[in-house]
Scaffold this motif. Structure first.
Motif, mmCIF file in Angstrom:
data_model
loop_
_atom_site.group_PDB
_atom_site.id
_atom_site.type_symbol
_atom_site.label_atom_id
_atom_site.label_comp_id
_atom_site.label_asym_id
_atom_site.label_seq_id
_atom_site.Cartn_x
_atom_site.Cartn_y
_atom_site.Cartn_z
ATOM 1 N N LYS A 122 0.866 -1.269 -0.144
ATOM 2 C CA LYS A 122 -0.075 0.110 0.008
ATOM 3 C C LYS A 122 1.028 1.367 -0.093
ATOM 4 C CE LYS A 122 -0.305 1.135 4.927
ATOM 5 N NZ LYS A 122 -1.353 1.578 5.859
ATOM 6 N N LEU A 123 0.313 2.103 -0.294
ATOM 7 C CA LEU A 123 0.943 3.639 -0.058
ATOM 8 C C LEU A 123 1.098 3.846 1.428
ATOM 9 C CD1 LEU A 123 2.327 6.058 -1.619
ATOM 10 C CD2 LEU A 123 -0.017 7.094 -1.267
ATOM 11 N N ASP A 124 1.907 3.653 1.975
ATOM 12 C CA ASP A 124 2.321 3.823 3.396
ATOM 13 C C ASP A 124 2.106 5.368 4.046
ATOM 14 O OD1 ASP A 124 3.099 2.241 5.882
ATOM 15 O OD2 ASP A 124 4.080 4.154 5.984
ATOM 16 N N HIS A 125 2.810 6.151 3.304
ATOM 17 C CA HIS A 125 2.625 7.638 3.580
ATOM 18 C C HIS A 125 3.177 8.632 2.546
ATOM 19 C CE1 HIS A 125 6.727 6.650 5.712
ATOM 20 N NE2 HIS A 125 7.039 8.023 4.994
ATOM 21 N N ILE A 126 2.810 9.780 2.563
ATOM 22 C CA ILE A 126 3.471 10.764 1.613
ATOM 23 C C ILE A 126 4.376 11.824 2.670
ATOM 24 C CG2 ILE A 126 2.576 12.576 0.037
ATOM 25 C CD1 ILE A 126 0.185 11.135 -0.402
ATOM 26 N N GLY A 127 5.767 11.902 2.042
ATOM 27 C CA GLY A 127 6.225 12.767 3.134
ATOM 28 C C GLY A 127 6.482 14.331 2.407
ATOM 29 N N ILE A 128 6.127 15.244 3.282
ATOM 30 C CA ILE A 128 5.970 16.571 2.831
ATOM 31 C C ILE A 128 6.978 17.473 3.502
ATOM 32 C CG2 ILE A 128 4.350 18.459 2.339
ATOM 33 C CD1 ILE A 128 1.962 16.629 2.336
ATOM 34 N N ALA A 129 7.803 18.134 2.922
ATOM 35 C CA ALA A 129 9.204 18.827 3.411
ATOM 36 C C ALA A 129 8.124 20.399 3.673
ATOM 37 C CB ALA A 129 10.088 19.302 2.189
ATOM 38 N N VAL A 130 8.255 20.795 4.762
ATOM 39 C CA VAL A 130 7.680 21.958 5.329
ATOM 40 C C VAL A 130 8.857 22.842 6.282
ATOM 41 C CG1 VAL A 130 5.407 21.008 5.416
ATOM 42 C CG2 VAL A 130 6.702 21.241 7.449
ATOM 43 N N LYS A 131 8.483 24.082 6.234
ATOM 44 C CA LYS A 131 9.471 25.112 7.042
ATOM 45 C C LYS A 131 9.187 24.956 8.343
ATOM 46 C CE LYS A 131 11.249 28.075 3.373
ATOM 47 N NZ LYS A 131 10.808 29.337 2.568
ATOM 48 N N ASN A 132 7.844 24.670 8.558
ATOM 49 C CA ASN A 132 7.267 25.107 9.761
ATOM 50 C C ASN A 132 6.090 23.834 10.078
ATOM 51 O OD1 ASN A 132 5.489 25.887 12.146
ATOM 52 N ND2 ASN A 132 7.212 27.710 12.391
ATOM 53 N N ILE A 133 6.205 23.110 10.740
ATOM 54 C CA ILE A 133 4.920 21.986 10.999
ATOM 55 C C ILE A 133 3.660 22.663 11.578
ATOM 56 C CG2 ILE A 133 4.096 20.274 12.315
ATOM 57 C CD1 ILE A 133 6.834 18.564 11.810
ATOM 58 N N ASP A 134 3.973 23.603 12.694
ATOM 59 C CA ASP A 134 2.702 24.323 13.164
ATOM 60 C C ASP A 134 1.824 25.040 12.147
ATOM 61 O OD1 ASP A 134 3.365 23.047 15.563
ATOM 62 O OD2 ASP A 134 4.394 24.747 16.167
ATOM 63 N N GLU A 135 2.683 25.697 11.157
ATOM 64 C CA GLU A 135 2.023 26.625 10.361
ATOM 65 C C GLU A 135 1.271 25.753 9.513
ATOM 66 O OE1 GLU A 135 4.551 29.566 8.664
ATOM 67 O OE2 GLU A 135 5.151 30.245 10.601
ATOM 68 N N VAL A 136 1.747 24.767 8.913
ATOM 69 C CA VAL A 136 1.348 23.879 7.709
ATOM 70 C C VAL A 136 0.240 22.952 8.441
ATOM 71 C CG1 VAL A 136 1.740 22.223 6.085
ATOM 72 C CG2 VAL A 136 3.469 24.022 6.579
ATOM 73 N N ALA A 137 0.379 22.699 9.682
ATOM 74 C CA ALA A 137 -0.789 21.668 10.442
ATOM 75 C C ALA A 137 -2.037 22.358 10.415
ATOM 76 C CB ALA A 137 0.070 21.300 11.572
ATOM 77 N N ASP A 138 -1.809 23.753 10.506
ATOM 78 C CA ASP A 138 -3.223 24.547 10.625
ATOM 79 C C ASP A 138 -3.847 24.222 9.487
ATOM 80 O OD1 ASP A 138 -4.667 26.703 11.958
ATOM 81 O OD2 ASP A 138 -4.147 27.882 10.086
ATOM 82 N N PHE A 139 -3.351 24.368 8.232
ATOM 83 C CA PHE A 139 -4.141 24.286 6.979
ATOM 84 C C PHE A 139 -4.923 22.844 7.141
ATOM 85 C CE2 PHE A 139 -3.838 21.832 2.693
ATOM 86 C CZ PHE A 139 -5.077 22.463 2.211
ATOM 87 N N TYR A 140 -3.929 21.711 7.221
ATOM 88 C CA TYR A 140 -4.595 20.272 7.194
ATOM 89 C C TYR A 140 -5.635 20.110 8.362
ATOM 90 C CZ TYR A 140 -0.951 19.253 3.550
ATOM 91 O OH TYR A 140 -0.189 19.313 2.431
ATOM 92 N N GLN A 141 -5.365 20.744 9.707
ATOM 93 C CA GLN A 141 -6.222 20.439 10.591
ATOM 94 C C GLN A 141 -7.508 21.231 10.710
ATOM 95 O OE1 GLN A 141 -4.152 18.548 14.421
ATOM 96 N NE2 GLN A 141 -3.672 20.613 14.216
ATOM 97 N N ASN A 142 -7.372 22.524 10.279
ATOM 98 C CA ASN A 142 -8.667 23.359 10.557
ATOM 99 C C ASN A 142 -9.188 23.582 9.093
ATOM 100 O OD1 ASN A 142 -7.859 23.506 13.252
ATOM 101 N ND2 ASN A 142 -6.465 25.136 12.865
ATOM 102 N N VAL A 143 -8.512 23.305 8.091
ATOM 103 C CA VAL A 143 -9.315 23.386 6.615
ATOM 104 C C VAL A 143 -9.467 22.031 6.159
ATOM 105 C CG1 VAL A 143 -8.856 24.618 4.408
ATOM 106 C CG2 VAL A 143 -7.845 25.614 6.462
ATOM 107 N N MET A 144 -8.517 21.114 6.165
ATOM 108 C CA MET A 144 -8.878 19.696 5.523
ATOM 109 C C MET A 144 -9.611 19.006 6.549
ATOM 110 S SD MET A 144 -7.740 20.178 2.315
ATOM 111 C CE MET A 144 -7.559 18.607 1.885
ATOM 112 N N GLY A 145 -9.455 19.210 7.696
ATOM 113 C CA GLY A 145 -10.024 18.205 8.883
ATOM 114 C C GLY A 145 -9.129 16.928 9.103
ATOM 115 N N ILE A 146 -7.907 17.084 8.878
ATOM 116 C CA ILE A 146 -7.049 15.872 9.178
ATOM 117 C C ILE A 146 -6.274 16.205 10.290
ATOM 118 C CG2 ILE A 146 -5.411 14.283 7.886
ATOM 119 C CD1 ILE A 146 -6.296 15.593 5.110
ATOM 120 N N ASN A 147 -6.236 15.464 11.198
ATOM 121 C CA ASN A 147 -5.802 15.733 12.525
ATOM 122 C C ASN A 147 -4.276 15.054 12.574
ATOM 123 O OD1 ASN A 147 -7.721 17.198 13.555
ATOM 124 N ND2 ASN A 147 -8.879 15.272 14.586
ATOM 125 N N VAL A 148 -3.445 15.999 13.292
ATOM 126 C CA VAL A 148 -2.201 15.520 13.701
ATOM 127 C C VAL A 148 -2.206 14.429 14.820
ATOM 128 C CG1 VAL A 148 0.138 16.264 14.436
ATOM 129 C CG2 VAL A 148 -1.195 17.539 12.766
#
Ligand code: ZN
Length: 136
Positions: A5-31
């Motif tokens: 299976k596709l185990d995971h997709i690795g995404i390089a970011v400068k700041n996890i907290d800033e990027v996680a805001d998009f995924y959690q609060n906009v996309m609804g995918i929790n850390v």
């Protein structure tokens, strides 16, 4: 060999907290958790989604592989990880087929997985990670 299976997709970011805001609060995918992998000079945030997950990768040092990647290519999708049954036989199989491995023997990645990267020159520019892990 067969990728399971596709185990995971690795995404390089400068700041996890800033990027996680998009995924959690906009996309609804929790850390669900974060982890520092000292060996790779990286902090990883895990965002499970269905049968796979996103991994946000933030460098902990200026000379880490993710920092170098971002300096060269900018933030974005960095690698695709495919789950395999047995990492040692997957590496041998790839080398027999003539694929270049960055890791010719497995090492430990985030979440206790055994991982090995393939050289992207042999895989049409995609940094492929082979990943063996026990199902949780
Ligand atoms: Zn990975």
């Amino acid at each position: 060999m067969k990728a399971m299976k596709l185990d995971h997709i690795g995404i390089a970011v400068k700041n996890i907290d800033e990027v996680a805001d998009f995924y959690q609060n906009v996309m609804g995918i929790n850390v669900t958790s974060t982890e520092v992998v000292e060996d790779q000079k990286v902090k990883v945030a895990f965002l499970p989604l269905g049968d796979t997950e996103l991994e946000l990768l933030e460098s902990t040092h200026d000379d880490g592989p993710i920092a170098k990647y971002i300096a060269k290519k900018g933030e974005g999708v960095q690698h695709l990880a495919f789950k395999v049954e047995n990492i040692d036989s997957a590496i041998s199989y790839m080398m027999e087929k003539g694929y270049r491995m960055i890791d010719e023997s497995p090492r430990y990645g985030a979440g206790g997985a055994k991982i090995a990267f393939m050289h992207p020159k042999g895989t049409n520019g995609v940094l492929v990670e082979l990943c063996e892990r026990k199902d949780i």
